[in-house]
Structure formats: structure tokens, C-alpha cells
Design an enzyme around this catalytic site. Structure first.
Site, PDB file in Angstrom:
ATOM      1  N   GLU A 200      15.189 -52.079 -34.954  1.00 43.07           N
ATOM      2  CA  GLU A 200      15.059 -50.965 -34.016  1.00 43.07           C
ATOM      3  C   GLU A 200      15.122 -51.487 -32.586  1.00 43.07           C
ATOM      4  OE1 GLU A 200      12.120 -47.822 -36.367  1.00 43.07           O
ATOM      5  OE2 GLU A 200      11.309 -49.109 -34.794  1.00 43.07           O
ATOM      6  N   LYS A 201      15.556 -50.640 -31.687  1.00 44.18           N
ATOM      7  CA  LYS A 201      15.454 -50.943 -30.267  1.00 44.18           C
ATOM      8  C   LYS A 201      13.980 -51.087 -29.908  1.00 44.18           C
ATOM      9  CE  LYS A 201      16.564 -51.087 -25.823  1.00 44.18           C
ATOM     10  NZ  LYS A 201      17.264 -52.247 -25.237  1.00 44.18           N
ATOM     11  N   ARG A 291      -0.850 -39.466 -46.328  1.00 42.50           N
ATOM     12  CA  ARG A 291      -2.275 -39.520 -46.682  1.00 42.50           C
ATOM     13  C   ARG A 291      -3.097 -39.030 -45.507  1.00 42.50           C
ATOM     14  NH1 ARG A 291      -3.675 -43.620 -43.332  1.00 42.50           N
ATOM     15  NH2 ARG A 291      -2.239 -45.383 -43.110  1.00 42.50           N
TER      16      ARG A 291
END
Length: 447
Positions: A200-201, A291
Site C-alpha cells: 500500500e501507499k 467482531r
């Protein structure tokens, strides 16, 4: 509605679930390791079953022992809390296969969101914005280099099965990429048995914003606003706020509509949290937690809703009974996680609690399973309490938290209460001027 629920967890979250069950008139079964035989949730539950030795793998992660305890006691449902087996799709599947109800999402959705690449692909297809990065797993260093050049440095290499900051490495430039890729894969393989990574960047000044949602089995999905969880050390949250100091009501509504529309199309059920990085007015989805969250109390305080009670109602097949327009947001809430750690070195500090006196007063809530004489075991997570305050404004909430922490007495072990006092007194925090990198810099300053 269920008549008996087994709580497959320990500590404050087990006690939190027990309280919700009591208010619904549901009997409870506590499971515990040999190290937790004197734990508060064990003392207060209607029934208790020892499921193994102190080590988590032999007790709280022992699926066979938990299912046996449920069968022996006649429990109809299992609430996993957070951590341990809460996001284990195989466990959820096994619970349902044994004729019990898993209080949470379907195994398919847990599995789908548990793999970060699948989660991102799914959310992108449903119209949720993402952080720029690779389309999937990166199988070679050459492929990783090509993607990094495309999105631009700095970049973040992340484990697809990661969590808690493990399997995550930053490369500030091309010269650092090979080491980051190699170390991330090694960490991922060691921690998760899976060395798959993606890219990711790397955003330099983002906020960590998450959105709480609930969805029933009848197609109804609502959100309960955002939490700002940007105060993190090594990707572990320490203090959370609801709402965020930097978001407007319009921005909350916009991202809320995007998220609820996506989850409605998925057919999602029960509680969930979508996590985003937020920078320069843009939201970028990073993952979904299928959750209950540790920080759920701040949402409960500003929305006046019992999220655990709602989880149980949904699992029992009931409709939400309200729409998005019925959800309102009042005031500001802050949660401080109190860990049994040295406030300067962060070394764990298990031991016996010589004196315990929690704070009280208007707008103060303490979620904890501590008591005077309790021995904090060395085998589990170091969080021993959460202090949550609610007030009409953020400034008033900060002042109230100051007062609450000054009243909080935990003797016999070290805690991070002094660190929280320092954070609350800092002018940058008071102005809401912090990012996910702020706490690391703050704790490195002399004091």
C-alpha cells in the site's frame, strides 16, 4: 431468545458480556484456564468450566474443550468476545455445525474479511475507497518493485493475514524495499504461518478512523458513527475517541452511507467495524474487524446503545427494530486503555494488585475485571482495565478523564496511567492535532 450463553473469553470482555446476558435474563457459562480460576467472570457466572492450563493454546484457543464445555452445560450459543477465537472462521463454522449459535458474523464473512487482500477486493467492488496499492498478493520482489514505482514511495509492505502491527514494514525509498519485503514476509510466516504480503501507499499523516456497524438477519444495516483510534504505539491502540475531532457530521454521514450500503449488499450480519486511514479529506479502507472492538464503549456512550446486547439479539434472530434516522450522537467520549506495563519502557508488569480503587462520578465508566488481591497473570494481553468518560464537549471529556485518572488507584503493579495523564495534558492532543504517528514521537520525548 437464548436461555444460556457460553462466554469463550476472559478478563474485562468476559465480564462485559456476562453483564449484558444478566440484563437479558440469560444464564452464563464461564470457561477459564487454570491461571484464571479466581477471575471475576468465573466468580460471577452461573456456571464455570476449566478448559485447560494457563497457555492460551491449551485453553482459550482449545476448540474441543470449549465445545465440550458448551455441550456439558447445555449452552445454546457462544460469544467469543474479541481476540482469541473471535475472528476464527473455522471456529464459527464448527460451533454452528454442533448445533450452537455463534454470536457474530457468518464463517464466510469472517474468512472473507480475515484475508486483507480479499477484504480490499471485496470492498472496492462494493464502492468503498481504498489506499492505492497492489491488486493482490505480491509473489516476487520484482513485482513488488514495479508496484512501488507505480504508487510512489514511501510504501508499506503488509501481511495478508496480519494484525497487531506484525508483518508490516515501511520502505521510504527503493533502496529500502528489499529489506522491508523480506522482513515483512519473515514476520508474517512466523506469526501467522502465511508469508503472503501486499503493498500500500504509505500515508505520512493519516488519522485512523473506524466505523461501527450492526446488521441483522433481515437486511437491516445501521452505523453508530466513527471512532478516532489514531493514538497508537507499534500499531496498538492506547486511547480512542468518539467522535473524531477532525470529522464533520456531513463526512460521517457520507462514509456511513458508503459502509452500510456495502455491508447490505454483502448480506453481512451482527457487529463489525470498518477501519479507514483518513488524510486530506479522503477515506481509504484498510480492513474490517468482524467482531466486537475493545473500544466499543465510546460508541455506546455517545449513542446510548448496548452493542453486546444488540449482538445477542441479532444472533437470536431478532430485527434491529430501528433505522439509521433513529440513531443520534450526543456529546463526546474518550477511552483510555490501562495496561499492566511500565509507562516508560512498556515492559509487561504482571503481579498481585495490592490496592484497587476505580474512579466514579458523573459520566465515568470503568470496564475491568480487577479487584484487590487479584494476581495479574503473565500469560495474556496486558490490558487490565478501560476508563471511559462521556461529556457534552471534547474539552469537558478531557477534563473529566483527567479527574478520573487522578482517582484511579492500582497499587502493587505498574500501569500506563501516568502516560495517559501526560497525553491528556499535551497541547497538541488537546487541540486534536495528532496522527497515527504522533504517539510514537510523543513517547520518545524526554519528560
Amino acid at each position: 431468545m437464548f436461555s444460556k450463553i457460553l462466554i469463550a473469553n476472559r478478563g474485562e470482555i468476559a465480564l462485559r458480556i456476562l453483564r449484558a446476558c444478566r440484563e437479558l435474563g440469560i444464564k452464563t457459562v464461564a470457561v477459564h484456564s487454570t491461571a484464571d480460576e479466581d477471575a471475576m467472570h468465573v466468580r460471577l457466572a452461573d456456571e464455570a468450566v476449566c478448559i485447560g492450563p494457563a497457555a492460551s493454546r491449551d485453553s482459550y484457543l482449545n476448540v474441543a474443550a470449549i465445545l465440550a464445555a458448551a455441550t456439558i452445560t447445555g449452552a445454546e450459543a457462544i460469544h467469543p468476545g474479541y481476540g482469541f477465537l473471535s475472528e476464527n472462521a473455522d471456529f464459527a463454522e464448527t460451533v454452528e455445525a454442533h448445533g450452537l449459535t455463534f454470536i457474530g458474523p457468518t464463517a464466510d464473512h469472517i474468512r472473507m474479511m480475515g484475508d486483507k487482500i480479499t477484504a480490499k477486493t471485496t470492498m472496492e467492488a462494493l464502492g468503498v475507497p481504498l489506499v492505492p496499492g497492489s491488486d493482490g498478493e505480491l509473489k516476487s520482489l520484482e513485482e513488488t518493485r514495479a508496484v512501488a514505482e507505480k504508487v510512489g514511495y514511501p510504501v508499506l509492505i503488509k501481511a495478508t493475514a496480519g494484525g497487531g502491527g506484525r508483518g508490516m514494514k515501511v520502505a521510504q525509498s527503493a533502496s529500502e524495499l528489499e529489506e522491508a519485503w523480506s522482513v515483512a514476509r519473515t514476520e508474517a510466516r512466523t506469526a501467522f504461518g502465511n508469508d503472503a504480503v501486499y503493498l500500500e501507499k504509505y500515508l505520512d499523516k493519516p488519522r485512523h478512523i473506524e466505523l461501527q456497524i450492526l446488521a441483522d438477519n433481515h437486511g437491516n444495516v445501521v452505523h453508530f458513527g466513527e471512532r478516532d483510534c489514531s493514538l497508537q504505539r507499534r500499531h496498538q491502540k492506547l486511547l480512542e475517541e468518539a467522535g473524531s475531532p477532525v470529522l464533520s457530521a456531513e463526512q460521517r454521514d457520507a462514509i456511513g452511507r458508503t459502509a452500510t450500503d456495502a455491508l447490505a449488499k454483502m448480506g453481512y450480519r451482527n457487529a463489525g467495524t470498518l477501519e479507514f486511514l483518513y488524510q486530506d479529506g479522503q477515506f481509504c479502507f484498510i480492513e474490517m474487524n468482524t467482531r466486537l472492538q475493545v473500544e466499543h464503549p465510546v460508541t455506546e456512550m455517545v449513542c446510548d446503545v448496548d452493542l453486546v446486547r444488540e449482538q445477542i439479539r441479532i444472533a437470536a434472530g431478532e430485527e434491529l427494530g430501528y433505522t439509521q434516522s433513529d440513531i443520534s450522537f450526543s456529546g463526546h467520549a474518550i477511552e483510555c486503555r490501562i495496561n499492566a506495563e511500565d509507562p516508560d519502557t512498556f515492559a509487561p508488569c504482571p503481579g498481585t494488585v495490592a490496592v484497587y480503587h476505580p474512579p466514579g462520578g458523573l459520566g465515568v465508566r470503568v470496564d475491568s475485571a480487577l479487584y484487590t488481591g487479584y494476581r495479574v497473570p503473565p500469560y495474556y494481553d496486558s490490558m487490565i482495565a478501560k476508563v471511559i468518560v462521556h461529556a457534552p464537549t471534547r474539552a469537558q471529556a478531557i477534563a473529566r478523564m483527567h479527574r478520573a485518572l487522578d482517582e484511579f488507584v492500582v497499587e502493587g503493579i505498574k500501569t500506563v496511567i501516568p502516560l495517559h495523564r501526560r497525553i491528556l495534558a499535551d497541547p497538541e492532543f488537546q487541540k486534536g492535532e495528532y496522527t497515527i504517528h504522533w504517539l510514537e514521537q510523543f513517547t520518545s520525548r524526554p519528560h
